[in-house]
Enzyme design. Structure first.
Site, PDB file in Angstrom:
ATOM      1  N   LYS A  66      96.143   4.731  60.603  1.00 40.82           N
ATOM      2  CA  LYS A  66      97.419   5.712  60.319  1.00 40.82           C
ATOM      3  C   LYS A  66      97.505   6.880  59.550  1.00 40.82           C
ATOM      4  CE  LYS A  66      98.755   1.330  58.894  1.00 40.82           C
ATOM      5  NZ  LYS A  66      97.672   0.825  59.807  1.00 40.82           N
ATOM      6  N   ARG A 119     107.000  -2.900  56.325  1.00 40.31           N
ATOM      7  CA  ARG A 119     105.413  -3.795  56.384  1.00 40.31           C
ATOM      8  C   ARG A 119     106.131  -4.884  57.034  1.00 40.31           C
ATOM      9  NH1 ARG A 119     100.468  -0.460  54.811  1.00 40.31           N
ATOM     10  NH2 ARG A 119      98.623  -2.800  55.202  1.00 40.31           N
ATOM     11  N   ARG A 169      84.395   1.744  57.855  1.00 37.61           N
ATOM     12  CA  ARG A 169      85.262   2.224  57.357  1.00 37.61           C
ATOM     13  C   ARG A 169      84.659   2.758  55.801  1.00 37.61           C
ATOM     14  NH1 ARG A 169      91.876   1.891  56.742  1.00 37.61           N
ATOM     15  NH2 ARG A 169      91.238  -0.260  55.811  1.00 37.61           N
ATOM     16  N   ARG A 209      86.187  -0.549  50.512  1.00 37.56           N
ATOM     17  CA  ARG A 209      87.411  -0.924  49.970  1.00 37.56           C
ATOM     18  C   ARG A 209      86.700  -2.173  49.833  1.00 37.56           C
ATOM     19  NH1 ARG A 209      92.393   1.539  53.273  1.00 37.56           N
ATOM     20  NH2 ARG A 209      92.893  -0.993  52.827  1.00 37.56           N
ATOM     21  N   ARG A 239      94.260  -9.987  56.916  1.00 38.14           N
ATOM     22  CA  ARG A 239      94.947  -8.275  56.902  1.00 38.14           C
ATOM     23  C   ARG A 239      95.880  -8.468  58.709  1.00 38.14           C
ATOM     24  NH1 ARG A 239      91.535  -4.131  55.307  1.00 38.14           N
ATOM     25  NH2 ARG A 239      92.810  -3.001  55.165  1.00 38.14           N
TER      26      ARG A 239
HETATM   27  P1  ADP Z   1      94.523   2.870  58.315  1.00 36.87           P
HETATM   28  O1  ADP Z   1      95.766   3.872  58.127  1.00 36.87           O
HETATM   29  O2  ADP Z   1      95.077   2.095  59.723  1.00 36.87           O
HETATM   30  O3  ADP Z   1      94.021   1.253  57.765  1.00 36.87           O
HETATM   31  P2  ADP Z   1      92.213   5.077  59.242  1.00 36.87           P
HETATM   32  O4  ADP Z   1      93.027   5.771  58.536  1.00 36.87           O
HETATM   33  O5  ADP Z   1      92.111   4.829  57.535  1.00 36.87           O
HETATM   34  O6  ADP Z   1      93.282   3.581  59.355  1.00 36.87           O
HETATM   35  O7  ADP Z   1      91.186   4.073  60.146  1.00 36.87           O
HETATM   36  C1  ADP Z   1      90.387   3.232  60.068  1.00 36.87           C
HETATM   37  C2  ADP Z   1      89.213   3.546  60.052  1.00 36.87           C
HETATM   38  O8  ADP Z   1      89.171   4.643  61.690  1.00 36.87           O
HETATM   39  C3  ADP Z   1      88.528   4.886  59.251  1.00 36.87           C
HETATM   40  O9  ADP Z   1      87.300   4.875  59.045  1.00 36.87           O
HETATM   41  C4  ADP Z   1      88.273   5.946  59.688  1.00 36.87           C
HETATM   42  O10 ADP Z   1      87.687   7.104  59.419  1.00 36.87           O
HETATM   43  C5  ADP Z   1      87.752   5.681  61.280  1.00 36.87           C
HETATM   44  N1  ADP Z   1      89.147   6.076  62.935  1.00 36.87           N
HETATM   45  C6  ADP Z   1      90.660   6.794  62.560  1.00 36.87           C
HETATM   46  N2  ADP Z   1      90.490   7.624  63.197  1.00 36.87           N
HETATM   47  C7  ADP Z   1      89.897   6.830  64.883  1.00 36.87           C
HETATM   48  C8  ADP Z   1      89.696   6.768  66.130  1.00 36.87           C
HETATM   49  N3  ADP Z   1      90.682   7.771  66.628  1.00 36.87           N
HETATM   50  N4  ADP Z   1      88.506   6.836  66.702  1.00 36.87           N
HETATM   51  C9  ADP Z   1      87.472   5.837  65.608  1.00 36.87           C
HETATM   52  N5  ADP Z   1      87.785   6.048  64.694  1.00 36.87           N
HETATM   53  C10 ADP Z   1      88.659   6.238  63.793  1.00 36.87           C
HETATM   54  P1  ADP Z   2      95.850  -0.482  55.936  1.00 33.52           P
HETATM   55  O1  ADP Z   2      94.027  -0.083  55.844  1.00 33.52           O
HETATM   56  O2  ADP Z   2      95.624  -2.203  55.946  1.00 33.52           O
HETATM   57  O3  ADP Z   2      96.300  -0.178  57.046  1.00 33.52           O
HETATM   58  P2  ADP Z   2      96.994  -0.023  52.960  1.00 33.52           P
HETATM   59  O4  ADP Z   2      96.287   0.475  51.817  1.00 33.52           O
HETATM   60  O5  ADP Z   2      97.865   0.408  54.052  1.00 33.52           O
HETATM   61  O6  ADP Z   2      95.863  -1.074  53.973  1.00 33.52           O
HETATM   62  O7  ADP Z   2      97.352  -1.143  52.408  1.00 33.52           O
HETATM   63  C1  ADP Z   2      96.500  -2.152  51.460  1.00 33.52           C
HETATM   64  C2  ADP Z   2      97.023  -2.940  50.743  1.00 33.52           C
HETATM   65  O8  ADP Z   2      97.735  -2.318  49.381  1.00 33.52           O
HETATM   66  C3  ADP Z   2      97.759  -4.009  51.777  1.00 33.52           C
HETATM   67  O9  ADP Z   2      96.431  -5.227  51.640  1.00 33.52           O
HETATM   68  C4  ADP Z   2      98.984  -4.801  51.045  1.00 33.52           C
HETATM   69  O10 ADP Z   2      98.421  -5.658  50.297  1.00 33.52           O
HETATM   70  C5  ADP Z   2      99.248  -3.724  50.005  1.00 33.52           C
HETATM   71  N1  ADP Z   2     100.084  -3.250  50.247  1.00 33.52           N
HETATM   72  C6  ADP Z   2     100.651  -1.597  50.996  1.00 33.52           C
HETATM   73  N2  ADP Z   2     101.467  -0.881  51.928  1.00 33.52           N
HETATM   74  C7  ADP Z   2     102.331  -2.253  51.329  1.00 33.52           C
HETATM   75  C8  ADP Z   2     103.183  -2.423  51.839  1.00 33.52           C
HETATM   76  N3  ADP Z   2     104.695  -1.381  52.185  1.00 33.52           N
HETATM   77  N4  ADP Z   2     104.138  -3.799  51.322  1.00 33.52           N
HETATM   78  C9  ADP Z   2     103.663  -4.615  51.065  1.00 33.52           C
HETATM   79  N5  ADP Z   2     102.284  -4.455  50.553  1.00 33.52           N
HETATM   80  C10 ADP Z   2     101.560  -3.013  50.500  1.00 33.52           C
END
Ligand code: ADP
Ligand code: ADP
Ligand code: ZN
Length: 220
Positions: A15, A90, A129, A162, A173
């Site tokens: 995302k 969420r 990541r 992280r 998670r």
């Molecule tokens: P989210 O915000 O949903 O938690 P991220 O955008 O941080 O996810 O992506 C999670 C991990 O996967 C990161 O290390 C990112 O570089 C990698 N990633 C994102 N999109 C792709 C893809 N299409 N193919 C392979 N790896 C990806």
């Molecule tokens: P992900 O890679 O899981 O998409 P995020 O960076 O979006 O991770 O979120 C990391 C953490 O921040 C979550 O596990 C939660 O603890 C908190 N968080 C983020 N967005 C929300 C939300 N909308 N509601 C509650 N907690 C949140």
């Protein structure tokens, strides 16, 4: 032209990677609650320190905290034409609060994009990541490595894992997502705004699927 889109999907679905690019392309802010909470924790604000206790173990921060944050963020001038919401809502309570917030402003959601990614691929993405300590940029040790191992391409900052990408927090998670967030699929399906896209494939493949789901972001 305005555009209000939610990127919905499990942790590690991609995302943030997509939102960063596409929000820029569409000319709206990328509003990521996880990034906002991590920034508050880094600055050691009371809200940030409270949130960190939840985030580090992988559970959700209380609804009222994130709803307050998003309400303030969407009231800023740059969000008047919309936003890409990443990681919010969420829970059903958050989705209802967002509906109220948008209604009060006489606006509505254009689209909710759900990223479909298998559990095996999520685990590969989460464990590989790495994020920059300086600017927050995201990398992956295999699929999106930096030019120099451990060093950010953009700011030369150090890359780190992280805390919540460790094994225990990842398991939590994924469970939290399954129980608290998946009900949103039905919530938005019922309201006819949900598009499901394949979240696997290259970053560019996924971006193309999102553009077509959103109608190239030229909704008015
Ligand atoms: P989210 O915000 O949903 O938690 P991220 O955008 O941080 O996810 O992506 C999670 C991990 O996967 C990161 O290390 C990112 O570089 C990698 N990633 C994102 N999109 C792709 C893809 N299409 N193919 C392979 N790896 C990806
Ligand atoms: P992900 O890679 O899981 O998409 P995020 O960076 O979006 O991770 O979120 C990391 C953490 O921040 C979550 O596990 C939660 O603890 C908190 N968080 C983020 N967005 C929300 C939300 N909308 N509601 C509650 N907690 C949140
Ligand atoms: Zn950096």
């Amino acid at each position: 032209m305005s555009l209000r889109v939610i990127f919905l999907g499990p942790p590690g679905a991609g995302k943030g990677t997509q939102a960063e690019e596409l929000a820029r392309e569409w000319g709206v802010p990328h509003v990521a609650t996880g990034d906002m909470l991590r920034e508050a924790a880094r600055r050691r604000t009371p809200l940030g320190l409270e949130a960190k206790r939840f985030m580090d173990t992988g559970v959700l921060v209380p609804d009222e905290v994130v709803i307050g944050l998003v309400g303030e963020r969407l009231a800023e001038p740059d969000a008047s034409r919309g936003a890409v919401l990443d990681g919010f809502p969420r829970t059903v309570a958050q989705a209802e609060a967002l509906d109220r917030l948008l209604r009060e402003r006489g606006t509505a959601l254009d689209r909710v994009v759900f990223f479909d990614v298998s559990r095996g691929e999520l685990l590969r993405r989460l464990t590989g990541r790495r994020v920059c300590r300086g600017c927050g940029a995201t990398y992956h040790v295999v699929s999106a490595p930096p030019r120099v191992a451990g060093v950010c391409d953009r700011c030369q900052g150090a890359l780190e894992q992280r805390v919540d990408d460790g094994e225990a927090a990842v398991a939590t998670r994924l469970d939290v997502y399954a129980t608290q967030t998946t009900p949103l699929l039905d919530y938005y399906r019922t309201r006819s705004v949900l598009s499901e896209i394949r979240g696997e494939g290259t970053v560019e493949d996924v971006a193309a699927a999102i553009r077509s789901a959103v109608g190239h972001g030229v909704a008015s």
